[in-house]
Design a protein around this motif. Structure first.
Motif, short mmCIF file in Angstrom:
data_model
loop_
_atom_site.label_atom_id
_atom_site.label_comp_id
_atom_site.label_asym_id
_atom_site.label_seq_id
_atom_site.Cartn_x
_atom_site.Cartn_y
_atom_site.Cartn_z
N MET A 80 5.15 17.08 7.62
CA MET A 80 4.00 16.18 7.60
C MET A 80 3.53 15.94 6.17
O MET A 80 3.08 14.85 5.83
CB MET A 80 2.86 16.74 8.45
N MET A 81 3.63 16.95 5.32
CA MET A 81 3.25 16.78 3.93
C MET A 81 4.19 15.80 3.23
O MET A 81 3.75 14.97 2.44
CB MET A 81 3.25 18.12 3.20
N ILE A 82 5.48 15.89 3.54
CA ILE A 82 6.46 14.96 2.95
C ILE A 82 6.16 13.54 3.40
O ILE A 82 6.16 12.61 2.60
CB ILE A 82 7.90 15.37 3.32
N VAL A 83 5.87 13.38 4.69
CA VAL A 83 5.55 12.05 5.20
C VAL A 83 4.29 11.51 4.53
O VAL A 83 4.25 10.36 4.08
CB VAL A 83 5.36 12.09 6.74
N PHE A 84 3.26 12.35 4.41
CA PHE A 84 1.98 11.91 3.87
C PHE A 84 2.04 11.63 2.37
O PHE A 84 1.48 10.66 1.89
CB PHE A 84 0.90 12.94 4.18
N PHE A 85 2.70 12.49 1.60
CA PHE A 85 2.69 12.38 0.15
C PHE A 85 3.88 11.63 -0.45
O PHE A 85 3.85 11.27 -1.62
CB PHE A 85 2.60 13.77 -0.50
N VAL A 86 4.92 11.39 0.33
CA VAL A 86 6.11 10.72 -0.21
C VAL A 86 6.42 9.44 0.56
O VAL A 86 6.51 8.36 -0.04
CB VAL A 86 7.34 11.66 -0.19
N LEU A 87 6.58 9.52 1.83
CA LEU A 87 7.05 8.38 2.62
C LEU A 87 6.01 7.26 2.70
O LEU A 87 6.34 6.09 2.48
CB LEU A 87 7.45 8.84 4.02
N ILE A 88 4.77 7.58 2.96
CA ILE A 88 3.73 6.55 3.07
C ILE A 88 3.48 5.87 1.73
O ILE A 88 3.48 4.63 1.67
CB ILE A 88 2.44 7.13 3.68
N PRO A 89 3.29 6.61 0.62
CA PRO A 89 3.10 5.92 -0.67
C PRO A 89 4.32 5.08 -1.08
O PRO A 89 4.16 3.98 -1.62
CB PRO A 89 2.86 7.05 -1.67
N PHE A 90 5.53 5.58 -0.83
CA PHE A 90 6.73 4.82 -1.17
C PHE A 90 6.80 3.53 -0.37
O PHE A 90 7.12 2.46 -0.91
CB PHE A 90 7.99 5.67 -0.94
N THR A 91 6.48 3.59 0.91
CA THR A 91 6.49 2.40 1.76
C THR A 91 5.44 1.40 1.29
O THR A 91 5.72 0.19 1.20
CB THR A 91 6.23 2.79 3.23
N LEU A 92 4.25 1.88 0.96
CA LEU A 92 3.20 1.01 0.44
C LEU A 92 3.64 0.35 -0.86
O LEU A 92 3.42 -0.85 -1.07
CB LEU A 92 1.93 1.84 0.20
N TRP A 93 4.30 1.10 -1.73
CA TRP A 93 4.78 0.58 -3.01
C TRP A 93 5.82 -0.52 -2.80
O TRP A 93 5.75 -1.58 -3.43
CB TRP A 93 5.37 1.73 -3.83
N VAL A 94 6.77 -0.29 -1.92
CA VAL A 94 7.82 -1.28 -1.65
C VAL A 94 7.22 -2.55 -1.06
O VAL A 94 7.57 -3.66 -1.48
CB VAL A 94 8.90 -0.69 -0.71
N ILE A 95 6.31 -2.41 -0.10
CA ILE A 95 5.69 -3.59 0.52
C ILE A 95 4.91 -4.39 -0.51
O ILE A 95 4.99 -5.63 -0.54
CB ILE A 95 4.81 -3.17 1.71
N ALA A 96 4.15 -3.71 -1.36
CA ALA A 96 3.37 -4.40 -2.39
C ALA A 96 4.28 -5.13 -3.37
O ALA A 96 4.02 -6.27 -3.75
CB ALA A 96 2.47 -3.41 -3.13
N LEU A 97 5.35 -4.47 -3.80
CA LEU A 97 6.26 -5.06 -4.76
C LEU A 97 6.97 -6.28 -4.18
O LEU A 97 7.04 -7.34 -4.82
CB LEU A 97 7.28 -4.02 -5.22
N VAL A 98 7.45 -6.18 -2.95
CA VAL A 98 8.14 -7.31 -2.31
C VAL A 98 7.16 -8.47 -2.09
O VAL A 98 7.50 -9.62 -2.36
CB VAL A 98 8.78 -6.87 -0.97
N ASP A 99 5.95 -8.17 -1.63
CA ASP A 99 4.96 -9.21 -1.40
C ASP A 99 4.60 -9.92 -2.70
O ASP A 99 4.48 -11.15 -2.74
CB ASP A 99 3.71 -8.62 -0.76
N CYS A 100 4.46 -9.16 -3.76
CA CYS A 100 4.13 -9.74 -5.07
C CYS A 100 5.27 -10.62 -5.58
O CYS A 100 5.05 -11.71 -6.08
CB CYS A 100 3.82 -8.64 -6.06
N LEU A 101 6.49 -10.14 -5.45
CA LEU A 101 7.63 -10.90 -5.95
C LEU A 101 7.87 -12.19 -5.16
O LEU A 101 8.35 -13.18 -5.71
CB LEU A 101 8.89 -10.04 -5.94
N LYS A 102 7.52 -12.20 -3.88
CA LYS A 102 7.70 -13.39 -3.05
C LYS A 102 6.57 -14.40 -3.21
O LYS A 102 6.73 -15.57 -2.88
CB LYS A 102 7.82 -13.01 -1.58
#
Length: 70
Positions: free
Chosen positions: A12-34
């Motif tokens: 759960m710590m890995i999901v909370f501290f790694v997976l969620i922020p990474f997903t947020l980062w990817v979505i923000a980057l893709v949305d910005c680039l498009k």
């Protein structure tokens, strides 16, 4: 044992501290680039998102998305 089979809630710590922020980062980057921005706003937002991954992504969703050209 928990979600990923790691003792002590590590999964759960890995999901909370790694997976969620990474997903947020990817979505923000893709949305910005498009998106279409005026002037150099796109370059500035991409740099903010890349160099400040979590904070930059949150700032982009709170402020940057409103700067897109409709």
């Amino acid at each position: 044992m928990d979600l990923i089979g790691m003792p002590g809630g590590m999964g759960m710590m890995i999901v909370f501290f790694v997976l969620i922020p990474f997903t947020l980062w990817v979505i923000a980057l893709v949305d910005c680039l498009k998106g279409d921005f005026s002037g150099d706003n796109k370059i500035i937002w991409v740099l903010v998102i890349i160099f400040l991954p979590v904070l930059g992504s949150i700032l982009y969703f709170l402020v940057g998305r409103n700067q897109k050209i409709a």
